[in-house]
Write a protein that holds these residues in place. Structure first.
Motif, PDB file in Angstrom:
ATOM      1  N   ALA A 131      42.774 -63.198 126.762  1.00 48.77           N
ATOM      2  CA  ALA A 131      44.059 -63.748 126.342  1.00 48.77           C
ATOM      3  C   ALA A 131      44.932 -62.648 125.731  1.00 48.77           C
ATOM      4  O   ALA A 131      46.137 -62.585 125.989  1.00 48.77           O
ATOM      5  N   ASP A 132      44.325 -61.776 124.926  1.00 49.06           N
ATOM      6  CA  ASP A 132      45.073 -60.650 124.367  1.00 49.06           C
ATOM      7  C   ASP A 132      45.572 -59.742 125.477  1.00 49.06           C
ATOM      8  O   ASP A 132      46.695 -59.241 125.436  1.00 49.06           O
ATOM      9  N   ALA A 155      46.350 -60.660 128.445  1.00 50.57           N
ATOM     10  CA  ALA A 155      47.470 -61.342 129.111  1.00 50.57           C
ATOM     11  C   ALA A 155      48.766 -61.107 128.350  1.00 50.57           C
ATOM     12  O   ALA A 155      49.821 -60.884 128.951  1.00 50.57           O
ATOM     13  N   ALA A 156      48.707 -61.132 127.025  1.00 53.13           N
ATOM     14  CA  ALA A 156      49.901 -60.880 126.217  1.00 53.13           C
ATOM     15  C   ALA A 156      50.369 -59.434 126.389  1.00 53.13           C
ATOM     16  O   ALA A 156      51.571 -59.166 126.516  1.00 53.13           O
ATOM     17  N   GLN A 157      49.431 -58.502 126.420  1.00 56.33           N
ATOM     18  CA  GLN A 157      49.776 -57.091 126.610  1.00 56.33           C
ATOM     19  C   GLN A 157      50.368 -56.859 127.996  1.00 56.33           C
ATOM     20  O   GLN A 157      51.313 -56.085 128.159  1.00 56.33           O
ATOM     21  N   ARG A 194      52.026 -59.051 129.811  1.00 58.53           N
ATOM     22  CA  ARG A 194      53.408 -59.581 129.791  1.00 58.53           C
ATOM     23  C   ARG A 194      54.357 -58.580 129.146  1.00 58.53           C
ATOM     24  O   ARG A 194      55.438 -58.301 129.660  1.00 58.53           O
ATOM     25  N   GLU A 195      53.957 -58.040 128.009  1.00 56.76           N
ATOM     26  CA  GLU A 195      54.803 -57.090 127.283  1.00 56.76           C
ATOM     27  C   GLU A 195      55.094 -55.853 128.138  1.00 56.76           C
ATOM     28  O   GLU A 195      56.207 -55.336 128.137  1.00 56.76           O
ATOM     29  N   GLU A 246      57.330 -65.661 130.188  1.00 57.57           N
ATOM     30  CA  GLU A 246      56.100 -66.195 129.603  1.00 57.57           C
ATOM     31  C   GLU A 246      55.074 -66.612 130.652  1.00 57.57           C
ATOM     32  O   GLU A 246      53.890 -66.731 130.348  1.00 57.57           O
ATOM     33  N   GLU A 283      52.073 -64.227 131.111  1.00 54.49           N
ATOM     34  CA  GLU A 283      51.016 -64.398 130.124  1.00 54.49           C
ATOM     35  C   GLU A 283      50.272 -65.716 130.311  1.00 54.49           C
ATOM     36  O   GLU A 283      49.045 -65.781 130.167  1.00 54.49           O
ATOM     37  N   GLY A 312      47.407 -65.699 132.794  1.00 53.99           N
ATOM     38  CA  GLY A 312      46.240 -65.023 132.231  1.00 53.99           C
ATOM     39  C   GLY A 312      45.499 -65.868 131.211  1.00 53.99           C
ATOM     40  O   GLY A 312      44.267 -65.902 131.190  1.00 53.99           O
ATOM     41  N   ARG A 313      46.252 -66.559 130.371  1.00 51.23           N
ATOM     42  CA  ARG A 313      45.607 -67.402 129.358  1.00 51.23           C
ATOM     43  C   ARG A 313      44.850 -68.580 129.995  1.00 51.23           C
ATOM     44  O   ARG A 313      43.721 -68.887 129.624  1.00 51.23           O
TER      45      ARG A 313
END
Length: 198
Positions: free
Chosen positions: A86-87, A89-91, A93-94, A101, A104, A107-108
């Motif tokens: 999950a982390d 996925a956030a990275q 996206r960034e 969104e 991300e 991935g989540r």
């Protein structure tokens, strides 16, 4: 006649990004992430590059000698943490598309469905050039890894992103886990597991 396969490296990056971009351009999940075609054209290659870079760093990429198909594999240990995915996925996206969104969210949602209790080989992506699909290149790319899984008693896992790919994976011994990933107002992905075959 067999299909010649080799392990890709950084020198293949540009070729593989183009291949992944072309192969996944019409994929239902790619279309959901980037519904505007003009925006997808400019941003989709960056997402494919990010996926490829992760696997080049931490996994294995097999490519046909003629560069028309590739498979991205990761080894997942038992007890892998969903929070790490999950982390990631956030990275992702960034790095690729901070305002989107959906990058991300995919991935989540897939990380929540990803089994974590047993070590396994994870087929993250497999790509075949659009003009070469239906020739058996995907199966040919996967078979050596599945054979190794069988010899080593190792399961394999993937998420099918279309009904067509799900059928291919079923022929190779994968079974739907029973828990679909349903993207909001979008397509369904089918997590699939393959026990080692004897």
């Amino acid at each position: 006649m067999g299909v010649a396969i080799r392990t890709a490296d950084e020198g293949d990056r540009d070729l593989l990004v183009r291949l992944l971009d072309e192969a996944f351009w019409d994929d239902p999940v790619s279309g959901w992430i980037f519904p505007d075609e003009a925006y997808r054209r400019s941003t989709h290659p960056g997402l494919m590059a990010a996926f490829l870079d992760i696997v080049l760093a931490d996994g294995r990429v097999d490519v046909t000698e003629d560069g028309t198909a590739c498979a991205l594999w990761l080894s997942v240990p038992a007890g892998a943490e969903h929070a790490d995915e999950a982390d990631g996925a956030a990275q992702l996206r960034e790095a690729v598309d901070p305002a989107n969104e959906r990058v991300e969210l995919v991935g989540r949602l897939t990380s929540e469905a990803h089994p974590a209790d047993r070590a396994h080989a994870y087929l993250w992506m497999i790509a075949v050039a659009p003009g070469r699909q239906g020739e058996g290149l995907g199966s040919a790319l996967m078979q050596p890894v599945l054979d190794r899984c069988d010899r080593e008693g190792l399961p394999a896992y993937l998420e099918a992103s279309s009904a067509r790919s799900r059928t291919l994976y079923e022929r190779l011994g994968f079974v739907f886990t029973g828990r679909a990933v349903e993207l909001p107002d979008g397509p369904v992905m089918w997590p699939m597991w393959r026990e080692p075959q004897t």
